[in-house]
Design a protein around this motif. Structure first.
Motif, PDB file in Angstrom:
ATOM      1  N   LEU A   1      10.665  19.744 -63.475  1.00 30.17           N
ATOM      2  CA  LEU A   1      11.961  19.802 -63.006  1.00 30.17           C
ATOM      3  C   LEU A   1      12.365  20.933 -62.026  1.00 30.17           C
ATOM      4  O   LEU A   1      12.619  20.827 -60.904  1.00 30.17           O
ATOM      5  CB  LEU A   1      13.039  19.812 -64.126  1.00 30.17           C
ATOM      6  CG  LEU A   1      14.599  19.918 -63.599  1.00 30.17           C
ATOM      7  CD1 LEU A   1      15.004  18.904 -62.698  1.00 30.17           C
ATOM      8  CD2 LEU A   1      15.503  20.184 -64.773  1.00 30.17           C
ATOM      9  N   GLY A   2      11.616  22.105 -62.459  1.00 29.71           N
ATOM     10  CA  GLY A   2      11.667  23.183 -61.378  1.00 29.71           C
ATOM     11  C   GLY A   2      11.038  23.005 -60.146  1.00 29.71           C
ATOM     12  O   GLY A   2      11.517  23.359 -58.992  1.00 29.71           O
ATOM     13  N   LEU A   3       9.908  22.345 -60.124  1.00 32.32           N
ATOM     14  CA  LEU A   3       9.117  22.105 -58.951  1.00 32.32           C
ATOM     15  C   LEU A   3       9.892  21.189 -57.991  1.00 32.32           C
ATOM     16  O   LEU A   3       9.872  21.187 -56.808  1.00 32.32           O
ATOM     17  CB  LEU A   3       7.690  21.085 -59.327  1.00 32.32           C
ATOM     18  CG  LEU A   3       6.837  22.204 -60.026  1.00 32.32           C
ATOM     19  CD1 LEU A   3       5.467  21.586 -60.414  1.00 32.32           C
ATOM     20  CD2 LEU A   3       6.443  23.590 -59.024  1.00 32.32           C
ATOM     21  N   LEU A   4      10.541  20.102 -58.901  1.00 35.02           N
ATOM     22  CA  LEU A   4      11.367  19.155 -58.010  1.00 35.02           C
ATOM     23  C   LEU A   4      12.662  19.639 -57.471  1.00 35.02           C
ATOM     24  O   LEU A   4      13.244  19.259 -56.229  1.00 35.02           O
ATOM     25  CB  LEU A   4      11.924  18.050 -59.068  1.00 35.02           C
ATOM     26  CG  LEU A   4      11.072  17.029 -59.407  1.00 35.02           C
ATOM     27  CD1 LEU A   4      11.316  15.996 -60.559  1.00 35.02           C
ATOM     28  CD2 LEU A   4      10.474  16.024 -58.046  1.00 35.02           C
ATOM     29  N   ILE A   5      13.345  20.787 -58.028  1.00 33.16           N
ATOM     30  CA  ILE A   5      14.569  21.274 -57.211  1.00 33.16           C
ATOM     31  C   ILE A   5      13.966  22.236 -56.115  1.00 33.16           C
ATOM     32  O   ILE A   5      14.772  22.141 -55.253  1.00 33.16           O
ATOM     33  CB  ILE A   5      15.311  22.111 -58.536  1.00 33.16           C
ATOM     34  CG1 ILE A   5      14.467  23.284 -58.990  1.00 33.16           C
ATOM     35  CG2 ILE A   5      15.864  21.246 -59.598  1.00 33.16           C
ATOM     36  CD1 ILE A   5      15.383  24.482 -59.452  1.00 33.16           C
ATOM     37  N   GLU A   6      12.828  22.699 -56.225  1.00 25.65           N
ATOM     38  CA  GLU A   6      12.323  23.415 -55.161  1.00 25.65           C
ATOM     39  C   GLU A   6      12.050  22.335 -54.129  1.00 25.65           C
ATOM     40  O   GLU A   6      12.521  22.661 -52.640  1.00 25.65           O
ATOM     41  CB  GLU A   6      10.989  24.391 -55.492  1.00 25.65           C
ATOM     42  CG  GLU A   6      10.720  25.117 -54.227  1.00 25.65           C
ATOM     43  CD  GLU A   6       9.624  24.458 -53.235  1.00 25.65           C
ATOM     44  OE1 GLU A   6       9.714  24.724 -52.037  1.00 25.65           O
ATOM     45  OE2 GLU A   6       8.987  23.395 -53.654  1.00 25.65           O
ATOM     46  N   MET A   7      11.199  21.379 -54.294  1.00 21.06           N
ATOM     47  CA  MET A   7      11.007  20.229 -53.396  1.00 21.06           C
ATOM     48  C   MET A   7      12.178  19.677 -52.528  1.00 21.06           C
ATOM     49  O   MET A   7      12.202  19.453 -51.286  1.00 21.06           O
ATOM     50  CB  MET A   7       9.949  19.416 -53.812  1.00 21.06           C
ATOM     51  CG  MET A   7       9.492  18.324 -52.948  1.00 21.06           C
ATOM     52  SD  MET A   7       8.183  16.985 -53.473  1.00 21.06           S
ATOM     53  CE  MET A   7       9.678  16.217 -54.226  1.00 21.06           C
TER      54      MET A   7
END
Length: 630
Positions: free
Chosen positions: A273-279
């Motif tokens: 989820l953290g990687l998704l909110i950055e991308m």
């Protein structure tokens, strides 16, 4: 939580010494194993999201619970943990303390890196066969819902440890000179052989072995740069094999127990989820709104950094990911306004420590898993302590920037602020939805992460129109690697905690802590100091797994609310994690900011003092942590 540092890593430091040309077949085999492991690891992350989402949908939407969903998720989870550990080992991403090793000359640092790999190889060689025995024993156990033999799940341990052993052997010969690799292996073999020879003498030492293995041994291994998980594992295996009559298969059993808590499935899902909110641009939308709102006041962007880290923190599972999502959006403008590089990295580190209690923090999830404290209560109690510590940081920012020249800064118009708010509303809603769903009991800490993932994907595709499909596979692999490194530490720390408990150490520690004069006040003060030290050496998750089951019952006995105690020790560990010279979080902030560590050493002192003042306030006023806990 895997946090990078300014250390160039195993391959980088060895390369500086002029390593030999790569051996073609070794490189090919290493690449083949990488593909063999990374592809199923990525698919397992995706499968876990789908299985848990099906369970949530069936339970809360269709009102028809799937009895097998949690069981299947648990089986896949152990495989994900082991395959992720292999990926992390191959990439050199297992957590290790490099504060001392990183200061050595390249040649010495490179050789100690080889020693670290050789030590890991030794541990893996010791536990492969016990892991096979453990998996064989599980053939007599069947799962309750699906009715399949539990060896399908337990087989992840011998297969994963065996592949990791092969990867370790390949790595030590890939990145080191041949003679250096053999010398490192020989040194480790001599140490192991020497301990085996004095085994009978060690048995006569009784509990002095605890000091030898778990203080001297673990301390030496960690300081030499051996990954923390393998340091714990070697000490535990050596203690049990050389000083007790307990079968070594128990080490594997306790590792399995530590890595198999279903609540820990939140680790890979929140990392993803953290990687998704950055991308998807969700984090940038939050930051832009706060910058428009506060950018025109003195020290305004510093306040934005504190607020943005509060909003983003905890969702990714990695402080490095949190900082990487926020810093690039703010630092260029802060530099234009005259902020000094050292002050930037110091404040970034301080906000990392400030937000350790912000749900859904993986440290809080680990506390709940290790101690039995309600996750919902921890998530509720964690919000206000982060605000209090943020206020102490904000007070220091006000003092430092009270003379800032803003003559060249344009105040954003109400229209611009309103427009950025509209853009940011979907982003600002994400952490609110996640925390509310857990606190209100709509979903568990594990299940709610799947809701967040779906929300982030939809927001990225339909609202922010930022979704790079090419990055999905690398994100899944990175999720598996980071999760594997965290879970392997938890497994090793669980084994070590079990050994300490069986030795009677926990009882002695409990008696000593309860006997301290001053009762709850003294116990809390000692805990703060202890966890600041532990946070700088071990980081939060392994420290909690080791000492949480020992100290939380004592806290209850002396009258400290368990949620209050959890907040205080979590914040204390955050100070240790981000305080130089040992705190690896500080070096992560330096690496992300591309600022030399020396520049932040002086400015960070004030921020660490502000953080400590905040921790003292939280410790002195229990209502801050428990006022909203039902």
């Amino acid at each position: 939580m895997n946090i990078p540092s300014d250390d160039p890593g195993l391959a980088g430091s060895l390369h500086e010494t002029g390593r030999r040309e790569p051996i073609a077949w070794v490189e090919q085999l290493n690449k083949a194993i990488g593909i063999l492991v990374e592809v199923p690891a990525a698919l397992l992350v995706l499968a876990e999201v789908i299985v848990l989402l099906m369970g949530v949908t069936s339970r809360y939407v269709l009102h028809q619970p799937l009895g097998w969903s949690d069981e299947l998720a648990s089986i896949l989870f152990l495989w994900l943990a082991m395959l992720g550990s292999i990926v992390a080992f191959q990439r050199g991403e297992h957590m290790r303390m490099t504060a001392i090793v990183g200061k050595l000359q390249p040649r010495s640092r490179a050789f100690l890196d080889l020693i670290a790999i050789a030590a890991a190889i030794a541990f893996l060689a010791f536990v492969v066969h016990p892991a096979y025995e453990f998996a064989q024993d599980e053939v007599y156990v069947t799962t309750p819902a699906m009715g399949i033999v539990n060896s399908w799940r337990a087989a992840a341990l011998p297969i994963g440890l065996g592949l990791m052993l092969i990867v370790g052997v390949l790595q030590i010969f890939r990145i080191g000179r041949l003679k250096d690799a053999f010398l490192a292996l020989a040194i480790v073999a001599v140490v192991v052989g020497g301990l085996a020879l004095v085994g009978p003498l060690l048995k006569s030492l009784g509990n002095w072995n605890l000091l030898l293995f778990f203080v001297v041994g673990v301390g030496a291994l960690v300081l030499l740069g051996v990954p923390i998980a393998f340091s714990f594992g070697l000490a535990t295996f050596g203690y049990i094999a050389l000083t007790t009559t307990t079968p070594t298969v128990v080490v594997v059993g306790r590792m399995d127990e530590g890595m198999s808590h279903l609540i820990l499935l939140a680790v890979p899902l929140f990392v993803l989820l953290g990687l998704l909110i950055e991308m998807t641009g969700i984090a940038r939308a939050m930051v832009n709104f706060l910058a428009n709102l506060l950018g025109h006041v003195k020290g305004g962007l510093s306040y934005v950094l504190i607020g943005a880290m509060y909003l983003v923190s905890g969702i990714s599972g990695s402080k490095a990911a949190d900082m990487a999502a926020v810093a690039p959006a703010l630092f260029p403008e802060m530099r234009k306004r005259g902020a000094k590089p050292g002050d930037l990295v110091a404040l970034l580190s301080a906000t990392g420590a400030q937000t350790e209690t912000i749900p859904p923090s993986l440290v809080l999830i680990t506390i709940g898993s290790a101690t039995g404290v309600s996750i919902a209560a921890l998530f509720t109690g964690g919000l206000l302590p982060g605000v209090v510590v943020g206020v102490t940081l904000g007070a220091l920012v006000w003092w430092r920037y009270r003379g800032e020249d803003l003559s060249g800064v344009r105040k954003a118009s109400a229209r611009e602020i309103g427009k950025s708010l509209l853009v940011a509303i979907p982003a600002l809603a994400l952490p609110v939805i996640i925390r509310a769903a857990v606190v209100e009991g709509v979903a568990t800490a594990t299940e709610v992460s799947t809701i967040g993932i779906v929300y982030a994907v939809v927001a990225g595709l339909l609202i922010y129109r930022q979704f790079d499909w090419k990055r999905v596979y690398p994100m899944l692999v990175s999720t598996a690697a980071l999760s594997g490194s965290i879970l392997f530490i938890i497994g090793a720390a669980t084994g070590m905690a079990w050994a300490l408990t069986q030795s009677g150490f926990s009882t002695a520690l409990a008696d000593a802590m309860k006997a301290l004069p001053g009762g709850a006040v003294t116990f809390m003060a000692v805990s703060v100091v202890a966890f600041i030290i532990l946070g700088s050496v071990l980081e939060g998750i392994p420290a909690i797994v080791l000492l949480g089951p020992l100290l939380f019952p004592i806290a209850r006995q002396v009258g400290i609310h368990e949620v209050h105690y959890a907040m205080v020790v979590t914040l204390a560990m955050g100070i240790g994690l981000f305080a130089p010279p040992f705190g690896v979080g500080y070096y992560a902030a330096c690496a992300i900011s591309r600022i030399h560590p020396n520049e932040g050493m002086k400015p960070i002192v004030g921020y660490m003092v502000a953080l400590f003042v905040g921790v003292v306030i939280v410790a002195a006023v229990p209502w801050i942590s428990t006022g909203f806990v039902k």
